[in-house]
Write a protein that holds these residues in place. Sequence first.
Motif, short mmCIF file in Angstrom:
data_model
loop_
_atom_site.label_atom_id
_atom_site.label_comp_id
_atom_site.label_asym_id
_atom_site.label_seq_id
_atom_site.Cartn_x
_atom_site.Cartn_y
_atom_site.Cartn_z
N ALA D 58 3.26 -15.57 -9.97
CA ALA D 58 2.22 -14.72 -9.36
C ALA D 58 1.11 -14.48 -10.38
O ALA D 58 1.27 -14.72 -11.58
N ARG D 59 0.02 -13.94 -9.84
CA ARG D 59 -1.13 -13.70 -10.72
C ARG D 59 -0.77 -12.67 -11.79
O ARG D 59 -0.81 -12.94 -12.96
N PHE D 60 -0.34 -11.51 -11.33
CA PHE D 60 0.09 -10.49 -12.27
C PHE D 60 1.59 -10.39 -12.22
O PHE D 60 2.19 -10.31 -11.15
N GLN D 61 2.22 -10.41 -13.36
CA GLN D 61 3.68 -10.39 -13.40
C GLN D 61 4.15 -9.20 -14.21
O GLN D 61 3.37 -8.55 -14.89
N LEU D 62 5.48 -8.97 -14.11
CA LEU D 62 6.10 -7.84 -14.83
C LEU D 62 5.39 -6.55 -14.50
O LEU D 62 5.27 -5.64 -15.32
N THR D 63 4.87 -6.47 -13.26
CA THR D 63 4.01 -5.33 -12.95
C THR D 63 4.84 -4.05 -12.88
O THR D 63 6.01 -4.05 -12.51
N GLU D 64 4.18 -2.97 -13.21
CA GLU D 64 4.74 -1.63 -13.00
C GLU D 64 3.65 -0.82 -12.34
O GLU D 64 2.47 -1.03 -12.62
N SER D 65 4.01 0.05 -11.45
CA SER D 65 3.00 0.84 -10.76
C SER D 65 3.56 2.19 -10.37
O SER D 65 4.55 2.27 -9.64
N ALA D 211 -14.37 4.75 -2.90
CA ALA D 211 -14.04 5.87 -2.01
C ALA D 211 -14.95 5.82 -0.79
O ALA D 211 -14.52 6.10 0.34
N ASP D 212 -16.18 5.43 -1.01
CA ASP D 212 -17.13 5.42 0.09
C ASP D 212 -16.77 4.35 1.11
O ASP D 212 -16.84 4.57 2.32
N GLN D 213 -16.35 3.19 0.61
CA GLN D 213 -16.18 2.05 1.53
C GLN D 213 -14.74 1.88 1.99
O GLN D 213 -14.51 1.48 3.12
N LEU D 214 -13.78 2.17 1.11
CA LEU D 214 -12.39 1.97 1.51
C LEU D 214 -11.77 3.24 2.08
O LEU D 214 -10.61 3.26 2.43
N GLY D 215 -12.54 4.30 2.08
CA GLY D 215 -11.97 5.58 2.54
C GLY D 215 -11.33 6.30 1.38
O GLY D 215 -11.73 7.38 1.02
N THR D 216 -10.32 5.66 0.76
CA THR D 216 -9.69 6.30 -0.39
C THR D 216 -10.16 5.58 -1.65
O THR D 216 -10.05 4.35 -1.73
N GLY D 217 -10.66 6.33 -2.60
CA GLY D 217 -11.15 5.71 -3.82
C GLY D 217 -9.99 5.16 -4.63
O GLY D 217 -8.88 5.70 -4.59
N THR D 218 -10.21 4.05 -5.31
CA THR D 218 -9.14 3.48 -6.11
C THR D 218 -9.72 2.88 -7.38
O THR D 218 -10.90 2.55 -7.44
N PHE D 219 -8.86 2.79 -8.41
CA PHE D 219 -9.27 2.13 -9.65
C PHE D 219 -8.51 0.83 -9.83
O PHE D 219 -8.67 0.14 -10.82
N SER D 220 -7.64 0.52 -8.87
CA SER D 220 -6.74 -0.60 -9.08
C SER D 220 -7.49 -1.92 -8.97
O SER D 220 -8.15 -2.19 -7.97
N LEU D 221 -7.39 -2.71 -10.02
CA LEU D 221 -8.11 -3.99 -10.04
C LEU D 221 -7.72 -4.84 -8.85
O LEU D 221 -8.55 -5.30 -8.08
N GLN D 222 -6.37 -4.97 -8.65
CA GLN D 222 -5.93 -5.87 -7.57
C GLN D 222 -6.49 -5.41 -6.23
O GLN D 222 -7.08 -6.18 -5.49
N GLU D 223 -6.32 -4.08 -5.96
CA GLU D 223 -6.80 -3.60 -4.66
C GLU D 223 -8.26 -3.96 -4.47
O GLU D 223 -8.67 -4.50 -3.44
N ILE D 224 -9.05 -3.70 -5.50
CA ILE D 224 -10.49 -3.92 -5.35
C ILE D 224 -10.76 -5.40 -5.11
O ILE D 224 -11.50 -5.79 -4.20
N VAL D 225 -10.10 -6.24 -5.92
CA VAL D 225 -10.33 -7.67 -5.76
C VAL D 225 -9.95 -8.12 -4.36
O VAL D 225 -10.72 -8.78 -3.65
#
Lengths: 308, 99, 631, 554
Positions: D58-65, D211-225
């Motif tokens: 996968a693109r990002f591995q060993l992920t923790e969240s 926050a404006d466009q997705l409803g809930t603001g996020t800083f997560s790189l993957q989500e944004i991408v």
Amino acid sequence: MSGGALAAAASTTSTGEALQFWVLGTVAVIGALCTILMRKAVHSALCLAGTMIVLAIFYLANGAYFLGVVQIVVYTGAIMMLFLFVVMLVGVTAADSLKETLKGQRWLAALCGLGFGILLCAGIGNASLKTWNGLGQANSGGNVEGLASLIFTKYVFAFEITGALLITAAVGAMVLTHRERTERARTQREQSEARVRTGRNVPPLPAPGVYARHNAVDIPGLLPDGTPSDLTVNATLRGRGQIRDVSSEALAELAALEQRSQRWLGRKGNGTGKPSGGPGKPGTSENGENGEDGENAGSAPNPRGVAK
Amino acid sequence: MNPVNYLYLAALLFTIGAAGVVIRRNAIVLFMCVELMLNACNLAFVTFSRLHGNLDGQIIAFFTMVVAAAEVVVGLAIIVTVFRSRHSASVDDASLMKL
Amino acid sequence: MENLIGLLVAVPLLGAALLLCGGRRLDGKGHYIGTVLAGASFVIGAVLFADMLGRGEHDRALHSKVFSWIPVGGFRADVAFQLDQLSMTFVLLITGVGTLIHIYSIGYMEHDERRRRFFGYLNLFLAAMLLLVLADNYLLLYVGWEGVGLASYLLIGFWQHKPSAATAAKKAFIVNRVGDVGLSIAIMLMFTTFGTFTFAPVLTNADHASEGKLTAIGLMLLLAACGKSAQVPLQSWLGDAMEGPTPVSALIHAATMVTAGVYLITRSGAIFNAAPDAQAAVVAVGAVTLLFGAIVGCAKDDIKKALAGSTMSQIGYMILAAGLGPIGYVFAIMHLVTHGFFKAGLFLGAGSVMHAMNDEVDMRKYGGLRKYMPVTFITFGLGYLAIIGFPGLSGFWSKDKIIEAAFAKGGTEGWILGGAALLGAAITAYYMTRVMLLTFFGEKRWVPDEEGHEPHPHESPSSMTIPMIVLAVGSVFAGGLFSVNDAFLKWLEPVTGHSHGDSPLSAAAVTAGTMVVLAIGVALAWAQYGRRPVPRTAPRGSLLTRAARRDLLQDDFNHVALVKPGQYLTRGLVYVDHKLVDGVVNGTAASVGGLSGRLRKLQNGYARTYAVSMFGGTAVLIAATLLMRAV
Amino acid sequence: MSFPLLTATAVVPALGAVATAAMPAAQRAAAKWVALGFSLVTLALAAVMLVRFDPGGARFQLTESHAWIKDFGVRYELGVDGIAVALIALTAVLIPFIILAGWHDADPLESARPNRRWRPTQGFFALILMVEAMVVISFEATDVFLFYIFFEAMLIPMYFLIGGFGDRAGGRSEEETATQRSYAAVKFLLYNLAGGLIMLAAVVGLYAVTADQLGTGTFSLQEIVQARAGGRLDMASGTERLLFLGFFFAFAVKAPLWPLHTWLPNAMGESTAPVAVLITAVVDKVGTFAMLRFCLQLFPEASKWATPAIMILALISIIYGALLAIGQRDIKRLIAYASISHFGFIILGIFAMTTQGQGGATLYMVNHGVSTAALMLVAGFLITRRGSRLIADYGGVQKVAPVLAGTFLIGGLATLSLPGLAPFISEFLVLVGTFSRYPAFGVIATVGIVLAALYVLILYQRTMTGPVKAEVRSMPDLRVRELVVVAPLIALLIFLGVYPKPLADIVNPAVDHTMSVVDKKDPKPDHPVTDAGWFSYSPKSEGASHDGASGGAK
């Protein structure tokens, strides 16, 4: 007073009140101005007292009888007296120069004052204060009762708190003014020893006043050459600059005495030239005739050296 | 005459007092000016109570007086202490707030 | 068999690693290790050669992929070797001459306490050079290319305590770097053009690409060749490179490394064939250089520098030949090989002379040495005859062919080139005769060196003479051997291709012409140096002579055109960086500080001032509220 | 929930820092060993990470969240792609060497008697470990906010390392050294802080946009991408450009890119050699890494928009840095300017937007780290021996200390990216990558190669060769500890230069992904060769040669 009450009811005042307002208002303003313009604090205090009395009258005219009385009793009576006491403490005659030291302070003050006043008046002006439903029924049960009922019902907490505040203030004032003695008072012996050790004015400081007639605390003693010695007056007085210098007249009288004594001894002729001889001559002669001053003279140059 | 003039008077006195605070150096006179301002306020309050026809304004004025009294007591005490320590009642001499 | 190719490179590399990391404990036997390993690689080469001869003309080439080197996206570079006839020729030359020079160095470097490292560097060079000629793609070749540059840097600067040596080494490396830029750009161009830079696909598809691209690639390759092979305008480093020990000059700066440019151009023949403009440039460079080098060679009194000039000029011949296209490739390589023999021999001879004369290099202080060191004299003499192209010896065969090919180019171009080549031959004869005469003939002109040691020349030890003899033999017979019914031509043709141009002159005519100019050159030299005694200190000489002594002002030009401005630029930039770039930032900081200092005055500590501001503030507030209500 | 490897890798050095700092003043030596031990444990963990990372996966591995600050959508989100793994490995490898190289750098001077409170040695090594922890976690963070925090926090330990433990070999008065040092430290802090604050604004802006466009603001790189890819999030180009510039500025300061570079020479010049390595080889890499991970992936359009300008700046950096390196009199400043030139190459490669360019840039980050470390550490050993940083004070060292000189030369050759050593590959890849899209830029960049040779060889010639100066006559050669530091680095340089495939294989997928996010394709060759395999080449003389040829190839 009832006339005032009636007047208070109306939306426009009676001519009497109008007259009273214009006259006393002028007085009040003048008083205020004098308060801030007088050089001596005492005068300021007196002018302020005047203004306050006027205000008291206005209270009465506005139907605030209780406040009017309180104003006179508390303010003019108590607070202003307190002021005067402090003024005494600090020095009645102390006059601070009205010369401004901070650059541009005055202009700024004038500017701000003017702008502030104008704006305030403008504010009042465009506030819609048309209907004056006076204090007729409010004071119907008597003004004091009305106030009392309010104070002890609606404002009872505020009232209690102010009580606490007053007590705190009293205690605070005491704490502030009371100076705690941290170390044991030094005995006279220790003090004299210390004096000797430092080598400065080993004998006790010279007493103020030179002659029987001039022994007030604010008159410096004269040195043999007739000049006053600052050392003889209290430091506080010195600090306030409240020293009455009598050296000149003392010298004049000295000269006169000289003449009289000579005339009395029957010497003539050169007596006229004597006074022009200046103070030096009699100083020396006096030095010769009385030992107490001699000691004084011995110690004199020394203290002056310290005083400067 | 419209009683609103009382308010104008109050404003005027207040301004004078404020100006005094700014102009005078002597701490005691300063205090007097503060008192003057407080009194001006009181006058305004009283006038307002007349305007509204209830006594709340007077109550406020009353409280103001009490507080003013307390303030004066403490303030003067401070002045005395300062004077004792530095032989002067001038507020300019206490300019240690300078950077 | 394929695996042997890798071994070919690995063996000397191993030697280098051993000797350079081995530390002092190898000091005693380091040189033997180095020599043995060099010899081993030669043996491997020989085995491969035999094997190659065993196979048919067209499946002689071997290829072995060792591992995938840089795989990034479409960019795939492998560590893979390709051994065809061309590479094989070089392998034999490099390992052969290399081994000989290793042997020679044992004697020559005997008294140097850093001999172990010297042999380590030599092995490193062998490995890099073999990598260069065995690589199957341009990037791997680039590695070898810079590798030999490094080795040459280390060896030129071997006597680092001499500032001149250190400077010369640095100069050599940097000038070469300029050439390397050319090579790297060429590789990039290939990648963008063909998507690969492996020899086979690129060369087979060369003619599909647009001529513009090919010309660009060709010119870039030429730049690279100029850097490595000391061709005008990047030739300035070779003369100084003579600061290195003589074996180095023989191996690297005469026989092998400096000929890498010729290899590159020949290898990339297909590209040049399809880009006539590039070819013209190559030819021009070659012609200019062969004259340039020759002229420089005439003026130098330092024997090694004179030989360096000659090297330059001879490589000019090769480049010229290579530039001629299929007519010349084979002869370029052939001359390269023969030149490898006799020039190495000459350098070794020079080395042996210097060895005998306490490292005196000024030929004007030699003279009459033939009696003292006969072996050196004979080997050197044979080399001399070979290089001037004396009939029958190696040089004759190869150089003659090149001149022929030059004429065969056809048209005025052909005449010009041919003329240049002939003139070059004449000058070669002149300066080589000069060297010969100054060194071995005439009366002895030795002077004691600084310490006052009167040099007493003696023949060098056998470890030095044997290689010289072998090389002399090579330089006598190689050419002839190659030319026996065009053996060499047949051998290389499958790789380089060949075509006979239409020569305006018959081969015989060219040969005759060559003989004539040769005679003239020798005669001139004899007239000048043979008949009358030679002064110990060089006469002032004509303007040309003085210019030639200064490498025809090449260095002065570089100094004025590049070095000085560069220095000013760097100094200026240092100043700018400190004052401007930094100054802007510091300036901002300072201005902010000043401003705050001024604002600070507002805080004068007087309560009344603060009171005024409060007063004003309230006024403003009231104004604001009124405004709000008004609006 | 498996073992949180990434967290562990970041936490271990942090613990190490605490442990080291906690050592009593008397046990200075023990503290050093503790620090070294923890750094080695980190190295082991990084090795495990390298093993468990599957390049094809996968693109990002060993992920923790884990949720962190719910109200602002800040998550504790870790994950590594090939690039991050490579750089973490680099960091983990370098730190032990840095510690070992700085073994005696923080020993109290003879004059200063150590008392109970005063323990600079512990502090020095603790700070280094702290930096490592922060660097590692900012390589791992896939949450912009999380990244930002550590990106900034890094400055604190660095500030103390630069300002507190200066290079004693100033050859200057104690006060002057101190003033220079504090100047350098403050400069470092201010530059990076300025960059960071601008970035903070951009981070907040990003939150606002999401926050404006997705409803809930996020800083997560993957989500944004993903949101971008899914078309749920498309920023107005103006906004995107502003945000991009905000991010890029911070990274350009860190990287450092001309004209924001001037803090680097001061910082590297005044700090001790190991700290200088820490700055240029480890910390600065976060900047270039972040360009790849955040600038390009969060704002692909803006990146493309800004490319020309950035590439020109990168070119200026390359040539400017090299020229200034030539002009330096101070060894460490010279290396600093060389690094500026190299960072120019890295940035050039990143924004060339080709597989080769970005792959090369990533390899370049690793290789530059190793090569600079080798060169700078050896230079540090040299400087501590002679007690001077001025090139003019040296000469002929090669004769006195051959091993030192040899390692120095290898480091230098690596810096001038000699083929066979690691940096060559990355540099060439960057050049090819740039060339294939912007030929002119590629050609200009090659000037940097020549200049590199110039400054390295000048440095070597002036310090190592020539007659032996009297001051260096008694200079000892490398000691065992120093050899232990240098030898592995050199080995690594050679290995990565000869067989970079493993590293390249790890990096490539990540690079491809980045390219796909930016949706750029490599330019196709004009005449693609059908069969790139090897086959015997025989010249087609007739077709090729322009003059009538009778090819022998029959």
